[in-house]
Design an enzyme around this catalytic site. Structure first.
Site, mmCIF file in Angstrom:
data_model
loop_
_atom_site.group_PDB
_atom_site.id
_atom_site.type_symbol
_atom_site.label_atom_id
_atom_site.label_comp_id
_atom_site.label_asym_id
_atom_site.label_seq_id
_atom_site.Cartn_x
_atom_site.Cartn_y
_atom_site.Cartn_z
ATOM 1 N N ARG A 28 0.796 -1.208 0.086
ATOM 2 C CA ARG A 28 -0.119 -0.034 0.142
ATOM 3 C C ARG A 28 0.885 1.255 -0.252
ATOM 4 O O ARG A 28 0.271 2.315 -0.319
ATOM 5 C CB ARG A 28 -1.022 0.025 1.189
ATOM 6 C CG ARG A 28 -1.927 -1.082 1.406
ATOM 7 C CD ARG A 28 -2.704 -1.218 2.538
ATOM 8 N NE ARG A 28 -3.480 -0.082 2.429
ATOM 9 C CZ ARG A 28 -4.768 -0.170 2.010
ATOM 10 N NH1 ARG A 28 -5.291 -1.331 1.663
ATOM 11 N NH2 ARG A 28 -5.530 0.891 2.071
ATOM 12 N N TRP B 172 2.394 6.330 6.288
ATOM 13 C CA TRP B 172 2.629 6.868 4.910
ATOM 14 C C TRP B 172 2.656 8.427 5.400
ATOM 15 O O TRP B 172 1.541 8.940 5.812
ATOM 16 C CB TRP B 172 1.603 6.437 3.949
ATOM 17 C CG TRP B 172 1.921 6.946 2.501
ATOM 18 C CD1 TRP B 172 2.794 6.332 1.528
ATOM 19 C CD2 TRP B 172 1.494 8.190 1.635
ATOM 20 N NE1 TRP B 172 2.638 6.859 0.490
ATOM 21 C CE2 TRP B 172 1.966 7.917 0.505
ATOM 22 C CE3 TRP B 172 0.592 9.242 1.966
ATOM 23 C CZ2 TRP B 172 1.390 8.876 -0.349
ATOM 24 C CZ3 TRP B 172 -0.002 10.142 1.189
ATOM 25 C CH2 TRP B 172 0.695 9.924 -0.299
ATOM 26 N N ASN C 232 -4.713 5.665 11.191
ATOM 27 C CA ASN C 232 -5.043 5.923 9.822
ATOM 28 C C ASN C 232 -5.960 7.142 9.630
ATOM 29 O O ASN C 232 -6.964 7.091 10.282
ATOM 30 C CB ASN C 232 -5.430 4.694 8.955
ATOM 31 C CG ASN C 232 -4.597 3.614 9.095
ATOM 32 O OD1 ASN C 232 -3.491 3.639 9.608
ATOM 33 N ND2 ASN C 232 -4.998 2.523 8.164
ATOM 34 N N GLU D 137 -4.115 6.657 -20.267
ATOM 35 C CA GLU D 137 -3.633 5.645 -19.162
ATOM 36 C C GLU D 137 -2.355 5.155 -19.291
ATOM 37 O O GLU D 137 -1.619 4.887 -18.494
ATOM 38 C CB GLU D 137 -4.625 4.163 -19.348
ATOM 39 C CG GLU D 137 -4.365 3.339 -18.687
ATOM 40 C CD GLU D 137 -4.328 3.381 -16.991
ATOM 41 O OE1 GLU D 137 -4.624 4.455 -16.555
ATOM 42 O OE2 GLU D 137 -3.898 2.548 -16.430
#
Ligand code: F6R
Length: 613
Positions: free
Chosen positions: A28, A76, A102, A488
């Site tokens: 993640r 993070w 979080n 993309e």
């Protein structure tokens, strides 16, 4: 983004379960990691900046080895730089509790000032530590009622959180948790009780998991868990049986998850599409999206972020062509703040791999407030986006671990096209014959994808990537339903290779970007056999005339004939061509990143699931 794990067992050590849980969450994105355990006598914390291996290094002293309750975190950084001190868990109350968090505490500055005035000493710059001290304050006031203390502290918080606390109760060590925004999942396994912010961390222990609802709080002991809703009432939440095999999250012999996931796409397509097709009837079976529900839909509002937004753009072309229903597409982060106006009978369509993207969730909540029903195209069963939507199409991509989305994208596009067919049939704007032709085309895509993924095709793509790796910039151009594929392709390249790449509608070249063209630029031209192919060819000629180097990706031979480098793609119906054209672009990015020695599965600064703004 940040990850949480927790484990509590009857007399059995939890350290390896916590470390393994953190390892599962590594994908993640994180910049520090930490663990706190309750030894029976005291709470001990170890935390370290950098990769999990750094934390494992300081666990070697064995001090945490025998403890049977603990929590862990991958951080993070948001408030405060990545560092040992800013890493979670944070201790508070003079060692009475350890906490991981979080999310974002928006009023952390005023709370910090208030607590500092009372003599609390802060050791980190994080908003999370503020919450830890706030809880400890409440706990001092009500030592026998830890849940009430947690509730009282959270009532003072503005922001979003998934929080886990490790502390002592009158029946021994326990883990408390609460959710408002970012996800939290609990499960009872054979040997204990487990907590995670991502169900992948729980699957090694149990495949029956409970997703906490917003406002829920819980207490975990070795014997089980008890949950309470926002009003403090005890609640039973029915466990969901998750059909993912935890082994799917391993990369096996592949050098990277991303390459493995690119190669899984033929199977992902088959799993997402084939069982839903009724070729004889020329229709698609999508529970909850029967004729009655769809006939009244007059407009579609797509909201999504990043790669999922590109899948939404492809879906727009498909819906407008097949169902003749007008579609608007918006970045969820823009939509939610621009005071949008939704016409009567608008259906909001959210595309999201994780189902936990904060902006997409906020955008669909706004759509619901404005009176729209919400359809989610999502890859994670039980995710917030699925639970909050009025209907959902689950994509069956399986766990996607590479931060750069590949197989989830093709699954979203495939599901979007299925929905367009269903809507077209429900609205009476798509004939049985045309629907059958499309469904047959979709069935053929699996082997066409496989042709693009043979070893020799991949080696060819690797050579092409080597030839272009030194380009000073990349422009991806496409038209019609392949314009989003150009977007993309550019996003994939910049994400994992850190080179400048832009996606553009080919017809827009002459309105500005053509000024960029010179012999140092690679122009990737995404094409298909379509009524627009002639126009695309003249775009290629314009680029070549200015010295640009063209790589032609697609099925239009006449465009290939003009280009310096080519990547031929099998011919499919134009509407289905994005599902093939995207594959060489994914490989191109992968091999350029390989050439440049980038950390492909964990690109810098990126997180897999963006659960905060
Ligand atoms: C790019 C990528 C992101 C996600 C975006 C939305 O490779 O993965 O752009 O597509 O963050 O995430 P989900 O689909 O989980 O809502």
């Amino acid at each position: 983004m940040c990850g949480i794990v927790g484990a509590i067992r009857q007399g059995e050590p939890v350290l390896s379960a916590l470390v393994e849980g953190l390892r599962v969450l590594e994908y993640r994105g994180y910049d520090s990691a930490g663990i706190a355990v309750h030894t029976g006598q005291e709470i001990l914390v170890r935390k370290k900046q950098g990769r999990l291996a750094n934390l494992e290094g300081i666990l070697e002293d064995g001090a945490l080895a025998g403890a049977s309750a603990g929590i862990g975190h991958t951080r993070w950084a948001t408030h405060g730089a990545p560092s040992d001190l800013n890493a979670h868990p944070h201790m508070a109350g003079g060692g009475a509790l350890a906490m991981v968090h979080n999310g974002i505490i928006e009023n952390h500055q005023s709370l910090r000032q208030e607590l500092a005035a009372k003599g609390i000493k802060f050791v980190s710059q994080t908003d999370s530590e503020v919450l830890g001290h706030l809880i400890a304050e409440e706990l001092t006031a009500a030592p026998d009622e830890p849940l009430a203390a947690l509730r009282a502290a959270l009532a003072r918080v503005e922001g979003y959180y998934a929080v886990a606390l490790l502390l002592d109760t009158d029946t021994g060590p326990a883990i408390l948790c609460a959710r408002q925004g970012p996800p939290l999942v609990v499960a009872q396994g054979p040997g204990g009780t487990y907590l995670g912010s991502d169900l992948l961390a729980l699957l090694p222990h149990s495949s029956d998991v409970v997703f906490l609802e917003d406002g829920d709080m819980g207490i975990l002991t070795a014997g089980g868990y008890a949950l309470f809703d926002a009003a403090g009432n005890s609640v039973e939440r029915v466990p969901e049986a998750i059909d993912w095999d935890p082994k799917e999250a391993n990369k096996g012999p592949w050098p990277h998850h991303m390459l493995k996931e690119i190669h899984e796409q033929p199977d992902v397509l088959a799993r997402t599409v084939f069982d839903r097709m009724d070729e004889e009837a020329g229709d698609v079976i999508l529970p909850g999206l029967e004729d009655d529900a769809l006939r009244q839909v007059e407009r579609i509002q797509v909201v999504a972020c990043g790669t999922a937004l590109h899948a939404g753009l492809v879906t727009r072309y498909a819906i407008e062509e097949l169902a003749r229903v007008p579609v608007d597409v918006d970045f969820a982060s823009e939509f939610r703040y621009r005071g949008p106006v939704l016409a009567k009978n608008t259906l909001a369509l959210a595309l999201t791999q994780s189902g936990e993207t904060a902006d997409t969730l906020a955008a669909t909540r706004l759509c619901q407030k404005l009176g729209a029903r919400v359809l989610a195209i999502c890859n994670v069963q039980g995710a917030s986006q699925v639970r909050e939507a009025d209907a959902a199409i689950l994509t069956h991509a399986g766990p996607e671990i590479g931060v750069a989305s590949t197989k989830a994208f093709t699954a979203q596009v495939a599901a979007g096209i299925l929905f367009a067919i269903r809507l077209g049939r429900a609205k009476g704007n798509l004939s049985v014959e045309r629907a059958r032709e499309l469904l047959q085309g979709m069935r053929g895509l699996r082997s066409q994808m496989e042709q693009l993924l043979t070893q020799s095709k991949c080696e060819e793509m690797r050579s092409v990537a080597r030839r272009h790796a030194a380009a000073k910039g990349f422009l991806f151009i496409g038209r019609g339903i392949n314009y989003p594929i150009a977007l993309e392709g550019a996003l994939k390249l910049k994400e994992i290779s850190y080179v400048h790449a832009e996606g553009y509608a080919a017809g827009e070249m002459k309105h500005g970007p053509i000024a960029l063209i010179d012999p140092g630029m690679t122009i990737v031209c995404v094409n298909a056999q379509s009524p627009l192919a002639d126009k695309m060819r003249s775009n290629v000629e314009q680029v070549q005339a200015r010295g640009g180097v063209v790589l032609s990706v697609g099925s239009d031979q006449a465009t290939h004939d003009l280009a310096r480098d080519v990547c031929p793609v099998p011919t499919a119906l134009e509407i289905l061509s994005p599902l093939l054209n995207v594959i060489p672009l994914q490989l191109f990015s992968y091999y350029i990143a390989e050439q440049r020695g980038c950390d492909i599965d964990k690109p810098r600064n990126l997180a897999k699931s963006v659960t905060v703004e």
